[in-house]
Design an enzyme around this catalytic site. Structure first.
Site, PDB file in Angstrom:
ATOM      1  N   ASP A 181       0.835  -1.207   0.000  1.00  0.00           N
ATOM      2  CA  ASP A 181       0.000   0.000   0.000  1.00  0.00           C
ATOM      3  C   ASP A 181       0.871   1.260   0.000  1.00  0.00           C
ATOM      4  O   ASP A 181       0.356   2.380  -0.081  1.00  0.00           O
ATOM      5  CB  ASP A 181      -1.014  -0.003   1.146  1.00  0.00           C
ATOM      6  CG  ASP A 181      -0.368  -0.056   2.514  1.00  0.00           C
ATOM      7  OD1 ASP A 181       0.875  -0.151   2.598  1.00  0.00           O
ATOM      8  OD2 ASP A 181      -1.109  -0.013   3.516  1.00  0.00           O
ATOM      9  N   SER A 182       2.202   1.078   0.015  1.00  0.00           N
ATOM     10  CA  SER A 182       3.117   2.204  -0.220  1.00  0.00           C
ATOM     11  C   SER A 182       2.815   2.835  -1.575  1.00  0.00           C
ATOM     12  O   SER A 182       3.211   3.974  -1.827  1.00  0.00           O
ATOM     13  CB  SER A 182       4.580   1.734  -0.168  1.00  0.00           C
ATOM     14  OG  SER A 182       4.777   0.621  -1.009  1.00  0.00           O
ATOM     15  N   GLU A 186      -0.891  -5.417   8.629  1.00  0.00           N
ATOM     16  CA  GLU A 186      -0.023  -4.839   9.655  1.00  0.00           C
ATOM     17  C   GLU A 186      -0.549  -5.159  11.055  1.00  0.00           C
ATOM     18  O   GLU A 186      -1.755  -5.055  11.305  1.00  0.00           O
ATOM     19  CB  GLU A 186       0.043  -3.317   9.486  1.00  0.00           C
ATOM     20  CG  GLU A 186       0.713  -2.900   8.187  1.00  0.00           C
ATOM     21  CD  GLU A 186       0.837  -1.395   8.029  1.00  0.00           C
ATOM     22  OE1 GLU A 186       0.532  -0.644   8.979  1.00  0.00           O
ATOM     23  OE2 GLU A 186       1.251  -0.963   6.940  1.00  0.00           O
ATOM     24  N   GLU A 241       9.617  -3.998  10.014  1.00  0.00           N
ATOM     25  CA  GLU A 241       9.917  -2.650   9.516  1.00  0.00           C
ATOM     26  C   GLU A 241      10.424  -1.758  10.655  1.00  0.00           C
ATOM     27  O   GLU A 241       9.769  -1.636  11.700  1.00  0.00           O
ATOM     28  CB  GLU A 241       8.660  -2.025   8.877  1.00  0.00           C
ATOM     29  CG  GLU A 241       8.933  -0.612   8.379  1.00  0.00           C
ATOM     30  CD  GLU A 241       7.919  -0.111   7.354  1.00  0.00           C
ATOM     31  OE1 GLU A 241       6.959  -0.834   7.023  1.00  0.00           O
ATOM     32  OE2 GLU A 241       8.114   1.041   6.880  1.00  0.00           O
TER      33      GLU A 241
HETATM   34  O1  KIV Z   1       3.585  -1.079   1.555  1.00  0.00           O
HETATM   35  C1  KIV Z   1       4.746  -1.511   1.462  1.00  0.00           C
HETATM   36  O2  KIV Z   1       5.427  -1.315   0.441  1.00  0.00           O
HETATM   37  C2  KIV Z   1       5.280  -2.270   2.578  1.00  0.00           C
HETATM   38  C3  KIV Z   1       6.749  -2.512   2.604  1.00  0.00           C
HETATM   39  C4  KIV Z   1       7.474  -1.259   2.845  1.00  0.00           C
HETATM   40  C5  KIV Z   1       7.118  -3.576   3.553  1.00  0.00           C
HETATM   41  O3  KIV Z   1       4.555  -2.644   3.433  1.00  0.00           O
END
Ligand code: KIV
Length: 255
Positions: free
Chosen positions: A44-45, A113, A180
């Site tokens: 979700d980044s 998460e 993380e």
């Molecule tokens: O959303 C993401 O890209 C992530 C990674 C940074 C682990 O959760």
């Protein structure tokens, strides 16, 4: 190479270190697959590095499904893991329904998460037979509550909670756990303690694998780079140079 399974990823433990990157679209997924990466995360980044949101809490299921479909069209052998976005695991039923939506869009596994705040939802996903990757430490979806991205595990209470959550995920059958911004010594201790593979990001080298946001690795989001990332390319500078050269040619009537 045949499709990589979650069980095969778990079996990397102690044998081979795992390089994992994010992909949000067809060309990146196809490139990563050609390079033989065993696992791709549709994280979700994408909300921050592709959609322009200030943090990941603005990403919804429709965004995730759209990008998972694009990645799946590359038909990678790599295991495609998709993030369950903010608010998608509020109840057990929602968690399982939304996980199934991501699988229907083309994901092979899901990631969520945290654990202790929504234990029942995580257990429900695993009980439904859906391959699951945990995510512990700094949780970007909690940024509005936390106020800043900071290292976790320095306080003994945080260390105990991290070990407890990792052990629960391992016992329930998660194949992997992202760590993380976890204090490196704690990340090493978690890695030793559990059978699931640990995938670190900003958590030192004592994890079973490493993950990065691909835009950070290649300099594709030049306005912010996390402190722990050493970019291997400056794609933004190359784009700027290419656009400037082409614009000069157009103005000069050469193109
Ligand atoms: O959303 C993401 O890209 C992530 C990674 C940074 C682990 O959760």
């Amino acid at each position: 190479m045949g499709k990589v399974s979650a069980a095969e990823i778990r079996a990397f433990k102690g044998r081979e270190r795992l390089p994992v990157l994010t992909a949000y679209d067809y060309p990146m997924a196809r490139l990563l697959n050609e390079l033989g990466l065993p696992m791709i995360l549709v994280g979700d980044s994408l909300g921050m590095v592709v959609l322009g949101y200030p943090d990941t809490t603005h990403v919804g299921m429709a965004d995730m499904e759209h990008h998972v479909r694009a990645v799946a069209r590359a038909e990678p052998a790599a295991l495609i893991v998709a993030d369950l976005p903010y608010g998608s695991c509020e109840t057990e039923m929602l968690a399982v329904q939304n996980s199934r939506r991501l699988l229907a869009a083309g994901a092979d596994a899901v990631k969520a998460e945290g654990v202790l705040d929504h234990e029942a939802s995580v257990q429900a996903i695993l009980a439904a037979g859906i391959p699951f990757m945990g995510h512990l430490g700094m949780l970007p979806q909690s940024i509005r509550k936390e106020g800043a991205y900071r290292i976790k595990g320095k306080k003994s209470s945080e260390r105990e909670r991290l070990l407890q959550e990792a052990e629960l995920l391992d016992r329930w059958g998660a194949f992997a756990v992202v760590l993380e911004l976890v204090d490196p010594a704690v990340a090493g201790a978690v890695t030793e303690r559990i059978d699931a593979v640990t995938i670190g990001i900003g958590s030192g080298t004592d994890c079973d694998g490493q993950i990065l946001v691909s835009h950070d690795l290649v300099g594709g989001f030049p306005w912010f780079t996390p402190r722990f990332v050493r970019p291997r390319l400056d794609v933004a500078a190359q784009i700027r140079r290419a656009v400037e050269a082409w614009r000069r040619d157009v103005r000069a009537g050469k193109s």
